[in-house]
Every structure is written in C-alpha cells, then in structure tokens.
Design a protein around this motif. Structure first.
Motif, PDB file in Angstrom:
ATOM      1  N   GLY A 129     -32.541   7.511 -35.946  1.00  0.00           N
ATOM      2  CA  GLY A 129     -34.121   6.549 -35.753  1.00  0.00           C
ATOM      3  C   GLY A 129     -33.612   5.308 -34.732  1.00  0.00           C
ATOM      4  O   GLY A 129     -32.807   4.675 -35.073  1.00  0.00           O
ATOM      5  N   SER A 130     -34.580   4.738 -34.111  1.00  0.00           N
ATOM      6  CA  SER A 130     -34.390   3.538 -33.579  1.00  0.00           C
ATOM      7  C   SER A 130     -36.319   3.186 -33.334  1.00  0.00           C
ATOM      8  O   SER A 130     -37.560   3.573 -33.228  1.00  0.00           O
ATOM      9  CB  SER A 130     -33.686   3.802 -32.009  1.00  0.00           C
ATOM     10  N   TYR A 132     -37.664   0.117 -30.119  1.00  0.00           N
ATOM     11  CA  TYR A 132     -37.890  -0.825 -28.699  1.00  0.00           C
ATOM     12  C   TYR A 132     -39.296  -0.984 -28.643  1.00  0.00           C
ATOM     13  O   TYR A 132     -40.124  -1.097 -28.873  1.00  0.00           O
ATOM     14  CB  TYR A 132     -37.644   0.360 -27.842  1.00  0.00           C
ATOM     15  N   LEU A 152     -36.238  -4.985 -27.811  1.00  0.00           N
ATOM     16  CA  LEU A 152     -36.438  -5.548 -25.949  1.00  0.00           C
ATOM     17  C   LEU A 152     -35.172  -5.506 -25.575  1.00  0.00           C
ATOM     18  O   LEU A 152     -34.879  -4.633 -24.599  1.00  0.00           O
ATOM     19  CB  LEU A 152     -37.475  -6.636 -25.348  1.00  0.00           C
ATOM     20  N   ASP A 153     -34.126  -6.255 -26.344  1.00  0.00           N
ATOM     21  CA  ASP A 153     -32.675  -6.772 -25.412  1.00  0.00           C
ATOM     22  C   ASP A 153     -31.670  -5.233 -25.430  1.00  0.00           C
ATOM     23  O   ASP A 153     -31.101  -5.411 -26.554  1.00  0.00           O
ATOM     24  CB  ASP A 153     -31.967  -7.862 -25.919  1.00  0.00           C
ATOM     25  N   THR A 154     -32.573  -4.194 -25.108  1.00  0.00           N
ATOM     26  CA  THR A 154     -31.157  -2.439 -25.367  1.00  0.00           C
ATOM     27  C   THR A 154     -32.338  -2.147 -24.452  1.00  0.00           C
ATOM     28  O   THR A 154     -33.169  -1.816 -23.553  1.00  0.00           O
ATOM     29  CB  THR A 154     -31.926  -2.605 -26.569  1.00  0.00           C
ATOM     30  N   ALA A 155     -30.882  -1.313 -24.144  1.00  0.00           N
ATOM     31  CA  ALA A 155     -30.844   0.019 -22.888  1.00  0.00           C
ATOM     32  C   ALA A 155     -32.194   0.630 -23.460  1.00  0.00           C
ATOM     33  O   ALA A 155     -33.403   1.463 -23.062  1.00  0.00           O
ATOM     34  CB  ALA A 155     -29.967   0.679 -22.553  1.00  0.00           C
ATOM     35  N   ASP A 156     -31.826   1.331 -24.922  1.00  0.00           N
ATOM     36  CA  ASP A 156     -33.146   3.113 -25.409  1.00  0.00           C
ATOM     37  C   ASP A 156     -33.345   2.639 -26.549  1.00  0.00           C
ATOM     38  O   ASP A 156     -33.911   3.696 -27.245  1.00  0.00           O
ATOM     39  CB  ASP A 156     -31.524   3.962 -25.013  1.00  0.00           C
ATOM     40  N   GLY A 157     -32.990   1.215 -26.849  1.00  0.00           N
ATOM     41  CA  GLY A 157     -33.579   0.983 -28.406  1.00  0.00           C
ATOM     42  C   GLY A 157     -32.336   0.602 -29.232  1.00  0.00           C
ATOM     43  O   GLY A 157     -31.524   0.722 -29.444  1.00  0.00           O
ATOM     44  N   GLN A 158     -33.002  -0.333 -31.018  1.00  0.00           N
ATOM     45  CA  GLN A 158     -31.568  -0.738 -31.761  1.00  0.00           C
ATOM     46  C   GLN A 158     -31.745   0.497 -32.631  1.00  0.00           C
ATOM     47  O   GLN A 158     -32.763   0.529 -32.855  1.00  0.00           O
ATOM     48  CB  GLN A 158     -31.997  -1.303 -32.073  1.00  0.00           C
ATOM     49  N   GLN A 159     -30.902   0.806 -32.770  1.00  0.00           N
ATOM     50  CA  GLN A 159     -30.590   2.031 -34.022  1.00  0.00           C
ATOM     51  C   GLN A 159     -30.812   1.579 -34.920  1.00  0.00           C
ATOM     52  O   GLN A 159     -30.196   0.523 -36.001  1.00  0.00           O
ATOM     53  CB  GLN A 159     -28.862   2.715 -34.530  1.00  0.00           C
ATOM     54  N   ASN A 187     -39.066   8.493 -26.024  1.00  0.00           N
ATOM     55  CA  ASN A 187     -38.648   7.462 -24.269  1.00  0.00           C
ATOM     56  C   ASN A 187     -39.488   7.962 -23.099  1.00  0.00           C
ATOM     57  O   ASN A 187     -39.400   7.061 -21.898  1.00  0.00           O
ATOM     58  CB  ASN A 187     -37.693   8.595 -23.799  1.00  0.00           C
ATOM     59  N   ILE A 190     -41.192   4.156 -23.789  1.00  0.00           N
ATOM     60  CA  ILE A 190     -40.917   3.704 -22.936  1.00  0.00           C
ATOM     61  C   ILE A 190     -41.220   3.131 -21.353  1.00  0.00           C
ATOM     62  O   ILE A 190     -41.089   2.675 -21.266  1.00  0.00           O
ATOM     63  CB  ILE A 190     -39.241   3.499 -23.576  1.00  0.00           C
ATOM     64  N   ASN A 204     -38.766   5.335 -32.837  1.00  0.00           N
ATOM     65  CA  ASN A 204     -38.612   6.908 -32.215  1.00  0.00           C
ATOM     66  C   ASN A 204     -38.222   7.359 -34.225  1.00  0.00           C
ATOM     67  O   ASN A 204     -36.849   7.203 -34.694  1.00  0.00           O
ATOM     68  CB  ASN A 204     -36.464   6.513 -31.741  1.00  0.00           C
TER      69      ASN A 204
END
Lengths: 352, 352
Positions: A129-130, A132, A152-159, A187, A190, A204
């Motif tokens: 999970g992650s 965003y 929010l400073d991430t492309a697809d979420g922080q794990q 996704n 997002i 997620n």
C-alpha cells in the motif's frame, strides 16, 4: 509489561518462574461493544520453568522479548517474522527455532501478553500500500536522523513501510481519507485530482489491507480526526476488505483494538449502485452468497441498517461488479458524480 | 506507426482497408542473438474490412489506438487494461468489448504492431515495487506540472507507478543497482545502509518483477549506464525472477526488447552459497527440479558457465534456501560480507 523482570523477580524470591499468556483460540474471543471489535477474553494459560515441556518455549519467549527490546531501544531496525526465524540460528542450538511456525507462535504470545501488535516491538508485517496527498510525515531515517517528507512530493505515492507506519503526522490540509481497494482506481483518483477536489488523502490498499496500512489508517483517524471512507469492488470480498479495516478479524483478536477504525465507513460500490448506475456485473458465486449470509447474522453488523439493506439487495439481484465498472461514464464521472453523491450520503465533511 | 493513416490511405485509394499484425504464437517466436532475448519472427496475419469476421475487431483496434493516442497527447492520464474494458462501454453497442480478454487481445495486437510495450501508449500494467536511494526523478504530476523528487527523500521508498516509470533521471550519485526479490530483504538493506555502502539504488521487486519495474531497471541500466545486480531466494523461482529481468519471457516476446536488461547479473543466493554459508535449506520439489533441467537446455543460458555450474550444484545438493537465511550471521553480515564478496566476484564497479 515486564516479561523479563517478572521472571527475575520470581527467581529472586526462590520461586519457579512462570508466565501467564492470554489464550488466543476462538473459545476465548469475545465481542467488545465499546471498541466495536472482537477482542480476547480473560482466560490465560500458564507456562512454568518447572515443567520440562514448557521450559524451551518459555526461554525462547524471553529471548525474543529481549531481542525486540534491543530493536526498540536502538530504534532504526525492524525485522519480519521470517528474519526473526533465521536470526534465531545465531542464538545457539538450544534457543534456535526449528521451524518458522514456532517463532511465529512466540511472537503472537508476546503480542497477546503486551496487548500490542508486534509492530510496536519492531517485528513488522510485510508492508503493502501507499499514500498520496498533502500530509507532511516526520520519521527517523535508517541512520537515525529525523526527516520530513510530504506525501504529495512523490510521483505515485509514498510506500507504507515500517518508517511510514510509525511516522509523526506533522501537517496536513486534508479533511478526509479515501482508502481504495485497487491500484488501478487509486491511480485513477490521483489522475482525476480527487485529493484536491475532496481535500483527501488517497490510500492504496492493493487488495486486502496489510496490517501496516490498517495501522496508519487508524492513526490518521484518531490522531488527526480525519474520517475514513473505504472504496471497494461491489462484491463480498470488497465488503470484507472494508469490514476488516472497520472491525478487524477474529484471527487478530489479540491486537484488533490497535488496528481497527470502528468509525470508518464503507462507500461501496454497493449492491444498490450496481442497479442505479447500471454497472456491468457478473453472477455471484456460491462462496459469495455464503459470505453474504454470514454477514447478515454477524454481531458486528446486525445493527448496521444500511449494510443489512445492501446485503438483502445483493441476494436479490445475485450480481457483483468491479469498482472500475463506473468508468463506463468516462474518466471524470467517478470524481464529479459518483464519489460526491456517496460522500454526501455518508455526511462527509466539506462535501455539499 | 500510422495505424489510422494507413486505413484512411487505403480508403482514399478506393481499396478495402486492411492491417497486418505480427503473429504472437510460439511458432513465431525466435531467439535474438543481438538483443539476447526472445522476439517475434517476421510472420504476420492480415485483418481486412472486406471480411465480415474481421471488421469488428479491426474497428475496435482503430478505436483503441485512437483512444490511446488521445491519452498520450493529453499526457496526464494512464489506464489499466481493466479500465479500458469498462471505458469501452461508452463507445456504444457496436464498439464495446463483451469480455475483458477481447480488449486485452487488441491491446497486445497494437503492442506487436508498434513494437512498443503498451506503457508507451499510456495503457499501464499494475505497478508493484519501489525504489530507495539517491536519484532525483523528474516527472509530470497529474496536473501537468513538472516536479522533481529524490528517491532518498522518502521513508520506505518511492512506489514505481506510471509517473515514476516514465520519469527523467535528473541526477544520481549511484554506481550500481541492486534489485531485491523480497520486501523483507529490501527493508533490511535500507536499514543496513546498503545504498550508501555500495553507492546503490535499491529496488524492491516484491516477488516477480512487474513490467513497470522491469522497464525502469532497463532504463536505469541503459540511460545511466548503471550495472544491475539481482538478489533473490536460492531456488528456481528466485532464479526465474532474475532471468525474466535479464531476458524476458516467451509470453512477452513482442515487447521483450523494451523490458529486458541483458547485461543484468544474478547475484544469487546461489546453490554454492547454500553450501558455503551453511544456509538453512529445504528439499527441492519435483517442480523445482523440472525447472532446473529446463534451464540447463535453454538457449538463453547454455553459454552462461556460472549459471550452468550452479544448476549442476543444485541438482546435486537437492536443496533450496531463502535469501533471509543469510541472517543467521546477524544483521550486518549481508552488507559487510555476503554482498561485498558476491559483487567483487561479479566485478561490480567501486567494490574492492
């Protein structure tokens, strides 16, 4: 909890040391009306150093407790149950575990004794999970240095791994949390800017939520008072994903109250949505029908009128649908129409 | 590739439009000595608008191609194959897909026609895996704004989703990449500071590598010239994870050359390591033995002396081990002894 100290105390008093461990079998699981989840009852069993059949397990338990105490003290390392099993080889022939189920059992004994999930003593579940959205998290990096990152400073979420699960919540503009069953829909949300439109943190789940994800959802709900909404497939498995977040599982009764978010709400996709939105659907399997009937008599949900009504509709229509089925109305519909209608129905803050 | 233009051109010439699509069955898969992976041969089949049985599929293919062209043009949205299937409902009765396998097949047809994986036309695989270490990535966020994030500015790693997979590599101090089978060992290497000790980017595969993860590994290897080392369980499944990263699978022959990293190397854990490091091991299953025998005669590996030698040892000892078994020597051993020895053997840069 002083597992080691209690043993030492009994030795100093010239007693044969023993320890009491809550029984985790179904016969000792009770429904807790206050915490709205299954918890362990009061029954315990005793292990005594005076019993030749107990002495190895008792010593191993003290060793694992000591080992995890060192981990907590040190503060930067976390081990999985599998790692623990292999590490035990370095403890010598007498203490090492012969099979992993043996060390797993000891870990659960300790969880039950301290009434805390093993994450609290740095023995971690496999993360999944992650997240965003706009929330700054403060955590200790592997070198022991405090860091802050925004999800929010991430492309697809922080794990969501061991450090994220324990992070302090430094700052957020979010009003609500939306937890999503599938990575595809996560996704989608997002890319449709659901985090901005609903002032939401998007989580997620990637299927059934891992313990780390359940833990962070609970913490966000309790510490930041953010209401939680769970968005799943319209089938009993999706509903099960929601109920495990809300009220835990019988299997984890000994730690449920640290993992459940009793006030989290199930968005759907509901059985009624399948009809109302004319969603592409498949026939329910026998297993699905069995599960629906179990939920109808489950003490956790018998007073939930909305859920009980949905279970009836499900049995009546005999169909299930995937959450992506909403895409029949295009990309924006899920954030422009579906979610606003559902969140309004559930009285989510900031939704008119 | 001009799928639409070619159709229009034939219509303007008063011809019945048709399209040629590479055949993806095993009879048309050949081993490419140059790219060191299986690719499609030259055989094609033809779909013609003059054939009543072809016309629906041909029209659907053009529609999917047009749809994905819009996605690429717009630049912020990506869909999964499942989403595409549901979205097709909005295309009307004549164009919509009745079952998901139908739309999946069309997507693979297009991949074969354009010789690119579907990610290139924004139809994305389910992401899995994450990256940890010093590399700044530049990507377009969902609102179309360019952003840069460093994969060290994260608690547990940046998830490899659609934006990460396509990100530009802005800056890195890393010399090598270590791709790791299990999330447990990935976390171990983070906590033991393997990224600093080896100047490495750590990539969590989370089991079999997803297509997005294979793609980003290939890009890191080619664009930044970073050598790749794959660290798996000591069993044929772990070895399979490594070989899919190195040379792809027969199933994805039509896109292999965009996903494979032929110069990536398998660290182990090897069969010899099981003996040398006295690792706790289990008996090989019949399935494992069958797989080892297949690898012995596989054209991709018959010239790989090290691998062939390991396969022999495996059959001889008849045992397998998990990568965590190395923890019998404590937390640091894997970064202080095991990996340095292996990376030296494989001549990794910066390792003495």
């Amino acid at each position: 909890m002083n597992i080691g100290k209690d043993v030492v105390k009994e030795i100093k008093q010239n007693k044969v040391p023993h320890m009491n461990i809550p029984i985790r079998s179904t016969s000792n699981i009770v429904y807790d009306e206050k915490n709205l989840c299954y918890i362990l009852g009061n029954r315990e069993f005793s292990r005594s150093a005076g019993n030749i059949r107990h002495i190895k397990k008792m010593t191993q338990l003290v060793k694992v407790a000591d080992f995890s105490k060192q981990l907590v003290k040190e503060g930067t390392r976390h081990v999985t149950k599998r790692e623990l099993y292999y590490i035990s080889e370095s403890w010598g022939e007498k203490l090492k575990f012969d099979e992993q189920p043996e060390s797993d059992e000891i870990v659960e004994d300790i969880e039950a004794m301290i009434s805390e999930p093993r994450e609290a003593i740095n023995i971690i579940p496999n993360p999944k999970g992650s997240i965003y959205g706009d929330i700054a998290m403060r955590f200790k990096n592997p070198k022991g240095k405090m860091m802050t990152v925004n999800c929010l400073d991430t492309a697809d979420g922080q794990q969501i791994g061991p450090r994220m699960t324990e992070a302090e919540f430094a700052k957020t503009s979010a009003n609500i949390i939306i937890a999503i069953e599938t990575t595809g829909m996560y996704n989608r949300l997002i890319e449709e800017n659901a985090h901005e439109k609903f002032n939401a943190l998007l989580i997620n789940l990637g299927g059934q939520a891992s313990r780390s994800t359940r833990r962070i959802i609970k913490r966000l709900n309790e510490e930041l008072k953010l209401p939680v909404y769970i968005f799943c497939d319209a089938d009993p498995f999706g509903l099960h994903i929601a109920t495990v977040i809300i009220s835990g599982s019988a299997k984890s009764a000994h730690v449920n109250k640290h993992l459940c978010t009793p006030r989290a709400q199930w968005i759907g996709v509901t059985a009624t949505d399948i009809i109302e939105y004319k969603l592409r659907s498949d026939k329910l399997r026998d297993l699905d029908i069995k599960r629906i009937k179990e939920l109808q008599v489950d003490p956790r949900y018998e007073k939930d009128k909305r859920l009980q009504q949905e279970l009836k509709v499900w049995l009546k229509i005999g169909r299930k649908a995937e959450q992506q089925a909403i895409l029949r109305y295009g990309f924006e519909f899920v954030v422009d129409k579906y979610l606003p209608a559902k969140l309004k129905e559930l009285k989510a803050p900031g939704i008119r």
